[in-house]
Design an enzyme around this catalytic site. Structure first.
Site, PDB file in Angstrom:
ATOM      1  N   LYS A  23       0.868  -1.177   0.000  1.00  0.00           N
ATOM      2  CA  LYS A  23       0.000   0.000   0.000  1.00  0.00           C
ATOM      3  C   LYS A  23       0.908   1.231   0.000  1.00  0.00           C
ATOM      4  O   LYS A  23       1.654   1.461   0.955  1.00  0.00           O
ATOM      5  CB  LYS A  23      -0.911   0.011   1.231  1.00  0.00           C
ATOM      6  CG  LYS A  23      -1.959   1.103   1.211  1.00  0.00           C
ATOM      7  CD  LYS A  23      -2.860   1.028   2.442  1.00  0.00           C
ATOM      8  CE  LYS A  23      -4.053   1.960   2.312  1.00  0.00           C
ATOM      9  NZ  LYS A  23      -3.674   3.364   2.102  1.00  0.00           N
ATOM     10  N   ASP A  25       1.956   5.213  -0.028  1.00  0.00           N
ATOM     11  CA  ASP A  25       1.513   6.455   0.610  1.00  0.00           C
ATOM     12  C   ASP A  25       1.684   7.606  -0.374  1.00  0.00           C
ATOM     13  O   ASP A  25       2.712   8.277  -0.403  1.00  0.00           O
ATOM     14  CB  ASP A  25       2.351   6.702   1.862  1.00  0.00           C
ATOM     15  CG  ASP A  25       1.782   7.812   2.729  1.00  0.00           C
ATOM     16  OD1 ASP A  25       0.657   8.255   2.449  1.00  0.00           O
ATOM     17  OD2 ASP A  25       2.467   8.231   3.675  1.00  0.00           O
ATOM     18  N   GLU A 170       3.485   2.004   4.056  1.00  0.00           N
ATOM     19  CA  GLU A 170       2.174   2.309   4.628  1.00  0.00           C
ATOM     20  C   GLU A 170       1.383   1.081   5.039  1.00  0.00           C
ATOM     21  O   GLU A 170       0.600   1.117   5.979  1.00  0.00           O
ATOM     22  CB  GLU A 170       1.353   3.148   3.644  1.00  0.00           C
ATOM     23  CG  GLU A 170       0.094   3.705   4.287  1.00  0.00           C
ATOM     24  CD  GLU A 170      -0.757   4.522   3.337  1.00  0.00           C
ATOM     25  OE1 GLU A 170      -1.705   5.168   3.803  1.00  0.00           O
ATOM     26  OE2 GLU A 170      -0.480   4.502   2.127  1.00  0.00           O
TER      27      GLU A 170
END
Length: 323
Positions: A23, A25, A170
């Site tokens: 994931k 950021d 993240e």
């Protein structure tokens, strides 16, 4: 078109039907490469989650138009500092509308477009094909450029979760291999598990610094049926130029009445200046109390790529209660 969104999850799903990605950021974006109706070479259009055109802000990505004549990519624009995305550094690029200014910033600190999905190729829509089919086609394109890449995917989500935590990334997004792409839908076929409790909130007012007219803190909340649901005030991270820039944005939005539902505590009302609830920002907090209130919140940055209606109250509160 608005991108497909992931639902929050308390754990990484297990099973061969799931695949897992880092994931990132950054700023979600759709990169549309197509030939103009009048003819000529392909052009790139970059659009945010709210379909705002931000092409001029990221000139270093223009070369995507030279890779294939027609395609629609989904991904995340990130600005890497020491190999780790910095949202704060990227935020400086969001507002840029001057080509000259964008070129200067791109030369100083270029972004990278992390491509994770392919939605159209040579005029053929791929939305109804499975993630697995779209991914296989995306990998065959071999998109590897100076400012774009296709990051790998992983079978072991729990191992990836540990690795991303160690590398200060993240978190993890898990995707069902057989899922189609549903534009604008927050789907259970995509699940997200961030390490940090960073959430998007709506600004509804501000308070001055003690003994000064300068902005010292902002009142934030999430959309509710009768106005914003109050989550408290955020002051940490708003010193200096950050607060000054935010004050300039809020000045033309002043209104007389509070946009929050219910009556706020006296200490939050006295001296407050209320604003139209249209600006979205990211904040970090340790958790949310039962009132609900943010616990030890800090400002991360404005989100001009989002509108107030894009803030999902359930997503915000669930993410904070998991903290």
């Amino acid at each position: 078109m608005r991108p497909m969104l992931a639902s929050p999850s308390p754990r990484v799903p297990r099973g061969a039907q799931w695949v897992h990605e880092v994931k990132w950021d950054g700023m979600r974006a759709l990169a549309d490469v197509s030939v103009p109706a009048a003819g000529g070479p392909s052009r790139l259009r970059l659009a945010t989650r709210t379909e705002r055109d931000v092409t001029v802000a990221f000139p270093e990505l223009a070369g995507l138009a030279d890779t294939f004549e027609d395609m629609l990519l989904d991904g995340e624009v990130v600005l890497l500092r020491g190999g780790v995305p910095s949202f704060q550094a990227l935020a400086e690029r969001f507002h840029v509308t001057s080509a000259r200014r964008a070129s200067t910033l791109a030369a100083r600190a270029p972004v990278t477009f992390m491509v994770f999905d392919l939605l159209r190729l040579y005029g053929v829509p791929l939305l109804d094909r499975t993630w697995e089919e779209r991914r296989a086609t995306l990998e065959r394109l071999e998109l590897a450029g100076p400012h774009w890449q296709v990051p790998p995917v992983f079978d072991d989500g729990e191992l990836l979760l540990d690795a991303t935590r160690e590398q200060h990334l993240e978190g993890v997004v898990s995707k069902r291999r057989g899922s189609p792409y549903r534009p604008g839908v927050r789907s259970e076929d995509w699940l997200k598990l961030p390490h940090r409790t960073a959430v998007s909130v709506v600004v509804g007012g501000w308070m001055p610094e003690k003994g000064s007219p300068r902005l010292g803190a902002v009142h934030v909340g999430v959309p509710g049926p009768d106005g914003l649901v109050y989550l408290g005030r955020v002051g940490s991270g708003l010193a200096g130029k950050v607060g000054e820039a935010l004050a300039r944005e809020l000045a033309p939005l002043t209104r007389e009445a509070s946009p929050f539902s219910g009556e706020l505590p006296r200490e939050d009302r006295v001296g407050a200046t209320w604003v139209e609830p249209v600006l979205v920002a990211d904040v970090e907090a340790l958790a949310v109390t039962t009132q609900p209130r943010l616990r030890q919140p800090s400002w991360r940055g404005r989100r001009p790529d989002l509108e107030a209606g894009d803030v999902d109250p359930a997503d915000v509160l669930e993410g904070l209660r998991r903290a």
